[in-house]
Design a protein around this motif. Structure first.
Motif, PDB file in Angstrom:
ATOM      1  N   CYS A  37       0.868  -1.456  -0.016  1.00 15.27           N
ATOM      2  CA  CYS A  37      -0.012   0.028   0.011  1.00 15.27           C
ATOM      3  C   CYS A  37       0.782   1.224  -0.131  1.00 15.27           C
ATOM      4  N   VAL A  38       0.794   2.202  -1.039  1.00 11.27           N
ATOM      5  CA  VAL A  38       1.755   3.113  -0.972  1.00 11.27           C
ATOM      6  C   VAL A  38       1.140   4.600  -1.353  1.00 11.27           C
ATOM      7  N   VAL A  39       1.346   5.250  -0.478  1.00  7.25           N
ATOM      8  CA  VAL A  39       0.893   6.572  -0.223  1.00  7.25           C
ATOM      9  C   VAL A  39       1.656   7.675  -0.993  1.00  7.25           C
ATOM     10  N   LEU A  40       1.448   8.394  -1.902  1.00 10.09           N
ATOM     11  CA  LEU A  40       2.079   9.560  -2.522  1.00 10.09           C
ATOM     12  C   LEU A  40       1.599  10.901  -2.508  1.00 10.09           C
ATOM     13  N   SER A  41       2.506  11.963  -2.246  1.00  9.29           N
ATOM     14  CA  SER A  41       2.279  13.269  -2.390  1.00  9.29           C
ATOM     15  C   SER A  41       2.075  13.769  -3.906  1.00  9.29           C
ATOM     16  N   ALA A  42       1.726  15.164  -3.769  1.00  8.15           N
ATOM     17  CA  ALA A  42       1.795  15.852  -5.081  1.00  8.15           C
ATOM     18  C   ALA A  42       3.079  16.167  -5.622  1.00  8.15           C
ATOM     19  N   GLN A  43       3.211  16.049  -6.975  1.00  8.52           N
ATOM     20  CA  GLN A  43       4.572  16.036  -7.439  1.00  8.52           C
ATOM     21  C   GLN A  43       5.258  17.567  -7.344  1.00  8.52           C
ATOM     22  N   GLY A  44       6.654  17.556  -6.767  1.00  7.15           N
ATOM     23  CA  GLY A  44       7.522  18.831  -6.656  1.00  7.15           C
ATOM     24  C   GLY A  44       6.567  19.814  -6.269  1.00  7.15           C
TER      25      GLY A  44
END
Length: 402
Positions: A37-44
């Motif tokens: 399960c992978v959580v991502l932030s907004a790019q740059g």
């Protein structure tokens, strides 16, 4: 087989090359038989760019509509990452906050997580899919999109780890762990192999930007062991946990700075009971957090109250206090945003009474003046001129670590 929650920050997924690098990290772990399960932030700088777009249209946009806009950044990240993982030949699905059951309060722009109803995520994991979750966002009881505040993706990751009873929660960033000081300011800073929740919580609250303080607080409450590591180097990171080894030998864990603060001074207030209560209850109603507080010794039946707030709250603070000037009866208010807070943190400070003297000695030798001092069992903070902050960090770090 383990159930792993990973979180990747905005710099880790800033462009196509980095997205594929992260996709490789994720799929390598998946190929070993782990549930991912992978959580991502907004790019740059996507979030800052979206804020700029909003200001072009309406500088006073409602927080609800800002949440609707800012949540787009994380949605874009998970969709692009899903496309990259699909290209590598692995099963994957991307889900927004409302789809994973990230239920929050209705405080737009700074919502609190109430519950994670993660049945959908468990179903997708049972189907052997890699699940990508949009960090930073949730949904309130009215069905409205909410955001968790800056750094909220860390909190999302810890909440998912709790809800899924994950075996491991890894926070990937652009540095390969927690350092004794910001290595960009102090090149001699050393990476810590491990750090306690309390130390990490203090460092995060005092300006260290490695982890969001709410995520550390949540991890401590539920005993989630975190690992902070780099998405670029592949080196082992720093473990954040309840108890660490060698506390006696390394009684200072780190030095931190915070330049985003303002000093508020209320001069010549009546020296009578209840004055401090009136001031700080007014600010509490406005949800303005107060940090360092200093009340002067009474003179001529008056006293001064000086305190610090986040610089973004300074204007609102001045407005609230001036609106209540007749009842507070202060002579004048003085606001200074050219200040910074430098702090040392360490669980071993309680048994080492010389910490304050060593810190003050370092600042004296560097000809740096102290405006305010604040202490707790595991931290010592000083307020100084902003222009001296990085020089102060180098001097204090050298005093304790070299």
């Amino acid at each position: 087989m383990a159930r792993i929650v990973q979180k990747f920050g905005g710099s880790s997924v800033a462009n196509a090359e980095r997205i594929f690098r992260v996709a490789k990290i994720i799929t390598d772990a998946y190929a070993k038989g782990n549930e991912m399960c992978v959580v991502l932030s907004a790019q740059g700088d996507t979030t800052d760019d979206l804020i700029a777009k909003a200001e072009e249209i309406n500088p006073n946009a409602s927080k609800r509509e800002m949440d609707m806009l800012l949540a787009c950044g994380e949605q874009m990240s998970i969709a692009l990452m899903a496309m990259a993982i699909e290209k590598l030949g692995y099963p994957v699905v991307s889900l927004c906050g409302w789809q994973v059951g990230m239920n929050t309060s209705s405080t737009h722009s700074f919502a609190r997580i109430k519950k994670v109803a993660c049945e959908r995520v468990k179903e997708e994991l049972d189907k052997k899919r890699i699940v990508l979750v949009a960090g930073f966002q949730g949904v309130d009881k009215y069905g409205d999109v909410t955001t968790l505040g800056r750094g909220g993706s860390d909190t999302t990751a810890v909440a998912m780890a709790i809800a899924l009873q994950a075996d491991l929660c890894q926070i990937f960033t652009d540095v390969d762990g927690v350092y004794t000081c910001d290595p960009r300011v102090v090149p001699e800073a050393k990476k810590l192999p491990e750090i306690t929740y309390n130390e990490m919580l203090e460092l995060a609250s005092l300006g260290a930007q490695v982890l969001n303080n709410r995520s550390v607080e949540l991890a401590k409450s539920y005993g989630v062991q975190l690992e902070v590591l780099s998405s670029f180097s592949g080196n082992p990171g720093t473990i954040v946990k309840e108890v660490v080894k060698n506390v006696e030998k390394t009684y200072i864990a780190g030095v931190a700075q915070d330049k985003k603060i303002a000093r508020i001074a209320l001069a010549a207030m009546p020296d009578v009971p209840g004055v401090a209560y009136k001031v700080f209850s007014l600010l509490a109603k406005e949800k303005i957090n107060v940090d360092m507080i200093l009340q002067s010794y009474g003179h001529d039946e008056c006293k001064d109250i000086v305190f610090t707030v986040a610089d973004k709250d300074a204007a609102r603070c001045e407005e609230v206090l001036n609106a209540n000037r007749d009842s507070l009866k202060f002579d004048h208010i003085d606001i200074n945003t050219d200040v910074a807070k430098v702090s040392v943190v360490g669980a071993g400070m309680q048994g080492n009474p010389g910490v304050a003297a060593k810190m003050f000695e370092a600042l004296y030798a560097a000809h740096i003046n102290i405006h305010m001092i604040s202490t707790s069992e595991i931290k010592l903070s000083v307020l100084i001129d902003k222009e001296d902050s990085e020089r102060a960090m180098r001097a204090v770090h050298a005093q304790f670590f070299q």
